[in-house]
Design a protein around this motif. Structure first.
Motif, mmCIF file in Angstrom:
data_model
loop_
_atom_site.group_PDB
_atom_site.id
_atom_site.type_symbol
_atom_site.label_atom_id
_atom_site.label_comp_id
_atom_site.label_asym_id
_atom_site.label_seq_id
_atom_site.Cartn_x
_atom_site.Cartn_y
_atom_site.Cartn_z
ATOM 1 N N LEU A 164 0.816 -1.215 0.000
ATOM 2 C CA LEU A 164 0.000 0.000 0.000
ATOM 3 C C LEU A 164 0.850 1.267 0.000
ATOM 4 O O LEU A 164 0.454 2.274 -0.595
ATOM 5 N N VAL A 165 2.016 1.237 0.644
ATOM 6 C CA VAL A 165 2.892 2.412 0.669
ATOM 7 C C VAL A 165 3.240 2.815 -0.756
ATOM 8 O O VAL A 165 3.232 3.992 -1.103
ATOM 9 N N THR B 185 -8.346 2.915 9.083
ATOM 10 C CA THR B 185 -8.399 2.294 7.758
ATOM 11 C C THR B 185 -6.989 2.009 7.262
ATOM 12 O O THR B 185 -6.081 2.799 7.492
ATOM 13 N N ASP B 186 -6.820 0.889 6.579
ATOM 14 C CA ASP B 186 -5.498 0.605 6.019
ATOM 15 C C ASP B 186 -5.322 1.244 4.642
ATOM 16 O O ASP B 186 -4.288 1.095 4.017
ATOM 17 N N GLU B 187 -6.318 1.968 4.184
ATOM 18 C CA GLU B 187 -6.230 2.659 2.895
ATOM 19 C C GLU B 187 -5.701 4.081 3.068
ATOM 20 O O GLU B 187 -5.937 4.938 2.234
ATOM 21 N N ASP B 188 -4.981 4.327 4.132
ATOM 22 C CA ASP B 188 -4.386 5.629 4.416
ATOM 23 C C ASP B 188 -2.870 5.470 4.267
ATOM 24 O O ASP B 188 -2.293 4.537 4.825
ATOM 25 N N ARG C 94 2.244 2.984 5.926
ATOM 26 C CA ARG C 94 3.675 3.114 6.220
ATOM 27 C C ARG C 94 3.977 2.615 7.632
ATOM 28 O O ARG C 94 4.965 1.931 7.869
ATOM 29 N N ASN C 95 3.107 2.948 8.564
ATOM 30 C CA ASN C 95 3.306 2.503 9.940
ATOM 31 C C ASN C 95 3.136 0.989 10.044
ATOM 32 O O ASN C 95 3.911 0.324 10.725
ATOM 33 N N ASP C 96 2.118 0.436 9.378
ATOM 34 C CA ASP C 96 1.924 -1.019 9.389
ATOM 35 C C ASP C 96 3.158 -1.737 8.846
ATOM 36 O O ASP C 96 3.559 -2.771 9.361
#
Length: 149
Positions: A22-23, A90-93, A98-100
Motif C-alpha cells: 500500500l505504501v 483504515t489501512d487505505e491511508d 507506512r506505519n503497518d
C-alpha cells in the motif's frame, strides 16, 4: 526501552507485507481531499526520515493491568494484538500503511474486565533529533468495567 527482536507471527508478517504494498500504491493526500483542505503536503518526503528506535520510559499501570512494549507483548498477547491493533483505522491511508509496514516500537495497555488501575499509565517517548522517524503503535484495551488513566 527499545524493542527486542522477536520472531513475528504470520498475521503480523502478512500485515507488514500489505502495508509495504500500500505504501507504494497510495499517494499522500492533496489539499483537495476531505480533511486535508488546509494542509499542503507537496514538499513532504517521508523517505527522508531515518527510522530510529524509540527511547521510551513506561511507568505506572499496576493493579492487574498489562503494560508492555509491543515487541514483548507479541509473545504472550499475540491474539489480542492480531484482533485489536489497528482495528479503529483504515489501512487505505498512506500514513497508516507506512506505519503497518515498519513499526518497531509501541506499547500495549491491557486492563482486564472489572480491573481498576489506580496509578496512571505514563508512556514517555524521547525525541531529540531531527530527521528521524519513530514508527510507533499504541494499543489500549479496557475490557468491560475496567478503568485506567
Amino acid at each position: 526501552m527499545a524493542s527486542s527482536t522477536v520472531t513475528e507471527p504470520a498475521w503480523l508478517a502478512e500485515r507488514r507485507e500489505k502495508g509495504r504494498e500500500l505504501v507504494s500504491a497510495l499517494e499522500l493526500p492533496t489539499n483537495k481531499a476531505k480533511g486535508w483542505e488546509f494542509t499542503d503536503l507537496t514538499d513532504l518526503d517521508l523517505d527522508a526520515y531515518a527510522a530510529t528506535p524509540a527511547d521510551v520510559t513506561i511507568s505506572g499501570g499496576s493493579d492487574g493491568a498489562v503494560v508492555l512494549p509491543l515487541a514483548e507483548a507479541l509473545a504472550d498477547h499475540s491474539e489480542l494484538l492480531s484482533e485489536r491493533l489497528g482495528s479503529l483505522v483504515t489501512d487505505e491511508d498512506p500514513f497508516i500503511a507506512r506505519n503497518d509496514a515498519g513499526w518497531q516500537d509501541g506499547v500495549l495497555v491491557y486492563v482486564p474486565k472489572g480491573t481498576v488501575v489506580e496509578d496512571p499509565v505514563r508512556v514517555e517517548i524521547k525525541l531529540d533529533e531531527s530527521g528521524q522517524a519513530v514508527y510507533w503503535r499504541t494499543l489500549v484495551v479496557l475490557e468491560e468495567g475496567a478503568q485506567a488513566e
